[in-house]
Design an enzyme around this catalytic site. Structure first.
Site, mmCIF file in Angstrom:
data_model
loop_
_atom_site.group_PDB
_atom_site.id
_atom_site.type_symbol
_atom_site.label_atom_id
_atom_site.label_comp_id
_atom_site.label_asym_id
_atom_site.label_seq_id
_atom_site.Cartn_x
_atom_site.Cartn_y
_atom_site.Cartn_z
ATOM 1 N N TYR A 231 0.873 -1.174 0.000
ATOM 2 C CA TYR A 231 0.000 0.000 0.000
ATOM 3 C C TYR A 231 0.907 1.220 0.000
ATOM 4 O O TYR A 231 1.696 1.417 0.922
ATOM 5 C CB TYR A 231 -0.914 0.005 1.230
ATOM 6 C CG TYR A 231 -2.075 -0.946 1.117
ATOM 7 C CD1 TYR A 231 -3.342 -0.480 0.752
ATOM 8 C CD2 TYR A 231 -1.914 -2.304 1.347
ATOM 9 C CE1 TYR A 231 -4.411 -1.348 0.644
ATOM 10 C CE2 TYR A 231 -2.977 -3.185 1.230
ATOM 11 C CZ TYR A 231 -4.228 -2.700 0.885
ATOM 12 O OH TYR A 231 -5.284 -3.562 0.754
ATOM 13 N N HIS A 413 -16.423 -4.371 -2.330
ATOM 14 C CA HIS A 413 -15.026 -4.799 -2.441
ATOM 15 C C HIS A 413 -14.719 -5.924 -1.459
ATOM 16 O O HIS A 413 -15.019 -5.832 -0.269
ATOM 17 C CB HIS A 413 -14.086 -3.624 -2.164
ATOM 18 C CG HIS A 413 -12.630 -3.960 -2.324
ATOM 19 N ND1 HIS A 413 -12.073 -4.227 -3.556
ATOM 20 C CD2 HIS A 413 -11.637 -4.086 -1.425
ATOM 21 C CE1 HIS A 413 -10.783 -4.490 -3.406
ATOM 22 N NE2 HIS A 413 -10.498 -4.416 -2.114
#
Length: 572
Positions: A231, A413
């Site tokens: 990330y 998601h």
């Protein structure tokens, strides 16, 4: 297992189809050769708005469009490095057994295209009913393009029914010439799968304002780390005295070649109570990341692989800039580098379309579902394990206006084991309505509970899958787009950790093996030590259904609303 088609379709009986199959199979070899010569008619609109890479190297790229009047999907498949053919198709869960396939293959002299299927052992057969229709095949400097079409429902029991929701697309590469389908060894193929939503919402595109401007929030030539999950955080600063605008649309900007690595992206606005934020550029989990970046949580845009441009309705826009709004933004990119490429550069991001002509409503984005924590886990070997995330009335009553809110879109998601996501509205424990992810919907909340349920399949895993950020961990998220905007940014839950420790103690007590799930171990380590028998699975399911939950009812500043957030029973 293939599905049989729409109930309203005038399909012949299964017995009649099987009898016809025996006759047509005998002449199929001649039909296959003719299919390539008679390529049919290309679609009237040579336009493929939806695109996704099929493989991690991006050597196979699928584009498609949907004709709802004709009930047909047009596919365009780019094969950048053609070899001796490929298999492309659909199956219930991404397996190569009981699959519906379009095949391109070569015997070393001639190339062929045909509609095929596989049985429960993975053996391939040519279909007696050729429903994948080749329209065009041509080579370019980019590679080989194949254009073909398939009806949603074909009345063929060997065909997959294309319907709303996630479709598991599969592919396999043929490395050498073949002379018969029976000679193909499925287990030896270089193969994979990609999950997409083939049938997109049939919604007209809103008209965009004439004074619209664009702004790109992109990573500055990041070298993607050579690890599976990263990330990446990058801070951006708006110009001084940037006035209030409305975002009316946004879309992804993906660096060419990285389409299969950029998994999802978000743009967050920082909390206005801070005058400045460090200009950080690095991994989001780095010890060098300034703590103040944790106050950049107000979502301006969210995108995940396979999604297209997002449009706001003509009566609303997402506000940014102006008095009381921070000029600092944080871009967060999830890189899924499954092949662990080294030295790959990336400048992906999100392009914002905005206007100074403010619309009637300020829109908001609310995150529903489960907190990203390992206390929510799925045992291995599960065909359909359910986890529920709650946004209870303790939060909605204090955080949402009495007149209610208008939901106009949502984005769901999960990660790899996710099979189904649905959010329902439960009003006073009685009335329940589905908050649809694919079409406009307008519930009004008043003393309401929003329950987001995710269904997971872990039949191919031998260890528990825990909640978290890694692609091999799991998420359960629904980004709800609504107006008018409130301060509620996140309304999610997790099972109370104290009750989870009681579960581990119970497992220790009744476990015959000498395995200790010690409290000093992490929750992930404790779950990995559980011997997954029927008793331990059933007790965990009951725990998630009936144990108290911890609610997170947060503002964009990460400050919680002043409500009682202690453990509470999940609503029944």
């Amino acid at each position: 297992m293939q599905t049989t088609g729409n109930k309203n379709s005038p399909c012949p009986s299964f017995r009649l189809r099987e009898v016809a199959s025996m006759y047509f199979t005998m002449i199929m070899v001649f039909l296959v050769i003719l299919v390539v010569a008679l390529q049919g008619t290309a679609p009237q609109e040579n336009y493929f708005p939806y695109k996704v890479p099929l493989d991690p190297q991006s050597s196979l790229e699928l584009s498609w469009n949907v004709s709802y009047p004709e009930q047909v999907v047009h596919f365009q498949l780019l094969v950048k490095e053609p070899k001796f053919g490929l298999l492309f198709g659909m199956s219930d869960r991404g397996e190569f057994e009981n699959a519906d396939l379009a095949m391109l293959w070569s015997d070393g002299h001639r190339s062929y295209f045909g509609d095929a299927w596989s049985d429960e052992k993975g053996q391939l057969y040519m279909d007696s009913q050729q429903d994948y229709q080749l329209l065009k095949a041509h080579r370019t400097p980019e590679g080989l393009y194949l254009v073909f079409k398939r009806a949603f429902s074909t009345c063929d029991p060997k065909d997959y029914l294309i319907e709303d929701g996630t479709v598991h697309l599969i592919y396999g590469i043929l490395e050498k010439p073949i002379h018969s389908l029976q000679a193909i060894n499925i287990s030896a193929l270089h193969k994979g799968l990609q999950r997409v939503q083939l049938l997109k919402p049939n919604i007209s595109t809103p008209e965009l304002p004439r004074d619209m401007k664009t702004m790109e929030i992109r990573a500055p030539d990041v070298i993607i780390p050579s690890q599976e999950t990263t990330y990446w955080c990058y801070m951006v600063e708006l110009p001084d005295s940037f006035p209030k605008h409305h975002i009316v649309m946004y879309e992804p900007v993906i660096t060419t070649g990285n389409e299969a690595i950029v998994h999802h992206m978000e743009v967050f606005q920082c909390a206005a109570e801070f005058d400045s934020f460090p200009h950080y550029n690095g991994p989001c989990d780095s010890k060098m990341k300034p703590d103040r970046l944790n106050y950049c949580r107000h979502v301006l845009a969210a995108w995940a692989m396979g999604a297209q441009a997002f449009y706001y309705p003509e009566e609303a826009g997402l506000a940014f800039g102006g008095p009381g709004s921070s000029k600092y933004l944080r871009l967060e990119i999830h890189y899924h580098n499954s092949l662990v490429f080294k030295g790959r550069q990336d400048s992906s991001g999100i392009r914002l379309y905005y206007t100074a002509t403010l619309r009637r409503y300020d829109a908001g984005i609310m995150e529903l579902g489960l907190v990203y924590t390992p206390v929510m886990a799925i045992p291995p070997g599960e065909a359909g394990f359910l986890l529920n995330g709650y946004c209870t009335d303790k939060c909605t009553q204090v955080a949402l206006p009495p007149a209610g809110i208008h939901i106009f879109a949502s984005q769901l998601h999960t990660h790899l084991t996710g099979r189904k996501v649905v959010t329902i509205l439960s009003r006073e424990g009685r009335e329940r309505e589905v908050v649809n992810a694919d079409s406009h919907y307008s519930p009004h909340f008043q003393g309401d509970v929003l329950i987001t349920t995710c269904t997971y399949n872990t039949e191919d895993r031998n260890k528990a899958t825990v909640g978290g950020f890694s692609i091999t961990d799991e998420m359960c998220v629904n980004y709800v787009h609504y107006y008018p905007q409130t301060h509620l940014e996140l309304c999610k839950s997790a099972v109370d950790s104290g009750y989870l420790q009681r579960y581990f103690n119970l497992v220790n007590r009744f476990n015959d093996e000498e395995i200790c799930m010690c409290p000093q171990a992490s929750v992930t380590q404790q779950f990995s030590s559980v011997p997954w028998n029927a008793f331990n699975r059933d007790v965990l399911k009951s725990l998630y259904d009936f144990a108290p939950i911890s609610m997170h009812c947060n503002k964009s500043s990460a400050v919680r609303f002043p409500v009682c957030m202690g453990p509470s029973r999940p609503p029944i």
